[in-house]
Design an enzyme around this catalytic site. Structure first.
Site, PDB file in Angstrom:
ATOM      1  N   HIS A 392       0.837  -1.210   0.000  1.00 15.06           N
ATOM      2  CA  HIS A 392       0.000   0.000   0.000  1.00 15.06           C
ATOM      3  C   HIS A 392       0.869   1.258   0.000  1.00 15.06           C
ATOM      4  O   HIS A 392       0.721   2.132  -0.870  1.00 15.06           O
ATOM      5  CB  HIS A 392      -0.913  -0.029   1.230  1.00 15.06           C
ATOM      6  CG  HIS A 392      -1.787   1.182   1.373  1.00 15.06           C
ATOM      7  ND1 HIS A 392      -3.125   1.169   1.067  1.00 15.06           N
ATOM      8  CD2 HIS A 392      -1.520   2.445   1.808  1.00 15.06           C
ATOM      9  CE1 HIS A 392      -3.640   2.377   1.286  1.00 15.06           C
ATOM     10  NE2 HIS A 392      -2.686   3.162   1.745  1.00 15.06           N
ATOM     11  N   GLU A 393       1.775   1.340   0.961  1.00 15.74           N
ATOM     12  CA  GLU A 393       2.625   2.531   1.048  1.00 15.74           C
ATOM     13  C   GLU A 393       3.591   2.615  -0.134  1.00 15.74           C
ATOM     14  O   GLU A 393       3.937   3.712  -0.580  1.00 15.74           O
ATOM     15  CB  GLU A 393       3.385   2.546   2.372  1.00 15.74           C
ATOM     16  CG  GLU A 393       2.496   2.551   3.617  1.00 15.74           C
ATOM     17  CD  GLU A 393       1.494   3.693   3.657  1.00 15.74           C
ATOM     18  OE1 GLU A 393       1.706   4.710   2.972  1.00 15.74           O
ATOM     19  OE2 GLU A 393       0.493   3.564   4.375  1.00 15.74           O
ATOM     20  N   HIS A 396       1.946   4.473  -2.884  1.00  8.84           N
ATOM     21  CA  HIS A 396       2.066   5.926  -2.732  1.00  8.84           C
ATOM     22  C   HIS A 396       3.446   6.409  -3.180  1.00  8.84           C
ATOM     23  O   HIS A 396       3.578   7.405  -3.900  1.00  8.84           O
ATOM     24  CB  HIS A 396       1.879   6.322  -1.266  1.00  8.84           C
ATOM     25  CG  HIS A 396       0.478   6.223  -0.763  1.00  8.84           C
ATOM     26  ND1 HIS A 396      -0.599   6.776  -1.428  1.00  8.84           N
ATOM     27  CD2 HIS A 396      -0.034   5.657   0.363  1.00  8.84           C
ATOM     28  CE1 HIS A 396      -1.701   6.559  -0.748  1.00  8.84           C
ATOM     29  NE2 HIS A 396      -1.393   5.880   0.350  1.00  8.84           N
ATOM     30  N   HIS A 399       4.048   6.171  -6.916  1.00 11.27           N
ATOM     31  CA  HIS A 399       3.233   7.236  -7.516  1.00 11.27           C
ATOM     32  C   HIS A 399       3.969   8.578  -7.399  1.00 11.27           C
ATOM     33  O   HIS A 399       4.080   9.335  -8.378  1.00 11.27           O
ATOM     34  CB  HIS A 399       1.892   7.291  -6.793  1.00 11.27           C
ATOM     35  CG  HIS A 399       0.883   8.220  -7.406  1.00 11.27           C
ATOM     36  ND1 HIS A 399      -0.310   8.532  -6.791  1.00 11.27           N
ATOM     37  CD2 HIS A 399       0.888   8.929  -8.565  1.00 11.27           C
ATOM     38  CE1 HIS A 399      -0.996   9.367  -7.553  1.00 11.27           C
ATOM     39  NE2 HIS A 399      -0.281   9.634  -8.633  1.00 11.27           N
TER      40      HIS A 399
END
Length: 605
Positions: A392-393, A396, A399
């Protein structure tokens, strides 16, 4: 008599498991040098005020000055907040963070004249500058965005007053953070082996997955016994923060704090209402899952502390950090070589602070500035959940990396609305990978349970939070006092609505509002739910090898703020102004719920 397990001190951690902040500033002296240099630069800002009418060159110089100030303060602030978060009890870095926050407020105040002055100019004059000076073209969307806020921008003097009060507006949030992360002391409890465990935020999450119900219950009641003691203080910090949101919205002539919060990214309020409506329509699916959980755990009463334990007991699916890195690489292969190379860099170049230590900020996040690495904070415990947190992190951070290496600084960031899509697409890919590679029925059931729990936490739970957040802002705007009793009564009823009649109404859960940091983020949480729903659609397209699906997805990751979020997602293939993408996510939830129900029947035979 067993010894109480204590978290390690920061200084004892292996260096390779900590983030390398020397890449931002080699030491605190370098931070001070940058700090002083920006202070001096702020003294020059005043001479630019009033010059925007003096032609395209002056207009361009002021834009470049504004962005240079923000670019410098971002690096200073990021360094200070990362240093503070790695040990919130370290007074040196508490002071450093306070200084950075103060300088951020000073910088915001120093350049606060810019937007009002832009808005004081005639549109024909502004676009005439663009026609005269080709160097301005890169800033067209930036200026269009400012002009769209014309009804809500105040005079230069008023903007300076608001900017100067930035620290005051954030005081309640900062008080909550210090109290919650540094000052609250939680009890020592016993685990299933009779060992004493110091309860912390990170340990609490782990204990909620424990298969020993007595351990879960003790941890649950111990945690909330502390929040019970401070419920009036937390009600005051939350109420004050909500008042700040409502005050600023009123001053800027918005109809509500929600309109003000969503307008910054040009998100229609209907997107928020549609989410709540569709989720409420599908609450029977959550009730069905909760009922299955109660049956499989063989419980006469299902409590909120029974919501996270694996419903079929322990499964051999815990990962060490090293194992998790390998699984993450395998799961993210559908995103292509370029994506994976960035993930490798994150692991090898110490972007990640892995281990929980004394005083470390709880939870996990990705953070950074345009000129720093996109760092990741974690509090690692060997579990499937932590593998999900890692991907998940990483979503980020990759991205951020793609955006910063493909966009100029002016568009080198992205809205939170877009951020959660990148992270939860990774979660969806991980779920598909695990279901494809695991054949053991019990492990598959464990993964399905984890997915359904994740969906519950990301769509149902965050929408519950969004509903609560809108309620408290609306009630405060009416003049209703947000006392601890009022907040707890509403939250307890709301929680019961979401989880249904199969769940016993634990009095402790009525206090959950008091410990959620996201309620201080200003209409943030709904984006988890919309993001997960959109990510479900995007992951499906990528895994199905739909034409251009991966290229469209990577284009989204590289777009930054070069267009409005809704338009960026349209280009990626998802229309988030319509309810269908949320309904489609609910269909996936129901499909996996059916698969788990069928799998359970097989296991029970």
């Amino acid at each position: 008599m067993s010894q109480t397990k204590q978290l390690p001190e920061r200084s004892t951690l292996p260096v390779e498991k900590t983030w390398d902040l020397t890449k931002i500033f080699r030491d605190d002296q370098a931070f001070d040098d940058a700090y002083k240099a920006l202070e001096e630069k702020l003294n020059e800002v005043e001479q630019y005020q009033g010059t925007l009418k003096n032609g395209s060159e002056a207009f361009l110089s002021s834009i470049e000055l504004l962005l240079d100030v923000y670019r410098q303060i971002e690096v200073i602030y990021v360094y200070a907040h990362l240093k503070n978060d790695q040990d919130t009890t370290n007074t040196t870095y508490q002071a450093l963070y306070a200084r950075a926050s103060s300088l951020l407020a000073q910088a915001s105040e120093a350049v606060s004249w810019f937007e009002p002055e832009v808005l004081s100019l005639n549109d024909d004059l502004i676009w005439g500058y663009f026609a005269d000076n080709s160097e301005l073209e890169i800033y067209r969307h930036f200026i269009e965005n400012i002009l769209s806020d014309r009804p809500h921008i105040l005079s230069a003097d008023q903007e300076a007053l608001l900017a100067g009060a930035g620290e005051i507006f954030e005081a309640s949030s900062n008080t909550f953070s210090i109290l919650n992360n540094a000052d609250l002391k939680f009890p020592v409890i016993e685990n299933e082996n009779g060992e004493s465990i110091q309860l912390t935020h990170g340990v609490y999450g782990q204990l909620m997955e424990n298969t020993d119900r007595k351990v879960r219950e003790e941890a649950f009641k111990a945690l909330y016994s502390v929040y019970e003691q401070f419920k009036n203080t937390f009600a005051q910090t939350l109420s004050s923060h909500v008042k700040a949101h409502n005050y600023k919205a009123k001053v800027r002539k918005y109809s509500s704090a929600r309109e003000a919060a969503l307008s910054g990214n040009h998100i229609p309020e209907s997107v928020y209402d549609t989410l709540i409506d569709v989720v409420n329509q599908n609450l029977p699916l959550l009730h069905r899952y909760v009922s299955l959980r109660k049956r499989l755990l063989n419980l006469d009463e299902l409590h909120m502390y029974d919501m996270y334990t694996p419903i079929l007991g322990e499964a051999s699916i815990k990962y060490s950090y090293e194992e998790a890195k390998e699984k993450a690489m395998d799961a993210l292969k559908p995103l292509g070589t370029d994506y994976l190379n960035i993930v490798k860099t994150a692991f090898s170049d110490r972007w990640i602070d892995v281990i929980e230590n004394q005083g470390k900020r709880s939870g996990a996040y990705s953070s950074g500035a345009y000129d720093t690495a996109p760092y990741i904070l974690m509090n690692w415990h060997d579990s499937l959940d932590q593998l999900y947190t890692l991907v998940h992190e990483m979503g980020h951070s990759v991205h951020s990396y793609f955006t910063r290496t493909n966009q100029p600084y002016v568009y080198g960031d992205y809205s939170i609305f877009l951020a959660e899509i990148a992270s939860t697409t990774n979660e969806n890919l991980l779920t598909e990978y695990l279901l494809e590679t695991e054949t053991d029925p019990r492990i598959r059931a464990y993964v399905l349970n984890h997915y359904l729990d994740g969906f519950k936490g990301t769509i149902f739970r965050q929408t519950q939070f969004a509903e609560f957040e809108h309620f408290i802002h609306t009630e405060d705007a009416k003049g209703t006092p947000l006392t601890s009793e009022y907040l707890s009564n509403y939250y307890g009823d709301l929680n019961q609505k979401y989880y249904g009649s199969e769940v016993t109404k634990d009095p402790e859960i009525s206090l959950e509002w008091s410990r959620i940091p996201h309620f201080y983020y200003n209409y943030y949480v709904y984006q988890y739910a919309t993001g997960f729903s959109a990510a479900s659609a995007l992951a499906g397209k990528i895994l199905a090898n739909e034409p251009n699906a991966l290229d469209n997805y990577l284009t989204y990751l590289k777009s930054g703020s070069s267009d409005y979020p809704i338009e960026v997602m349209n280009k990626a293939g998802v229309d988030m102004t319509k309810p269908q993408y949320i309904k489609d996510a609910m269909t996936v939830f129901e499909t996996r719920l059916k698969e788990l129900e069928k799998l359970v029947e097989t296991l029970e035979q």
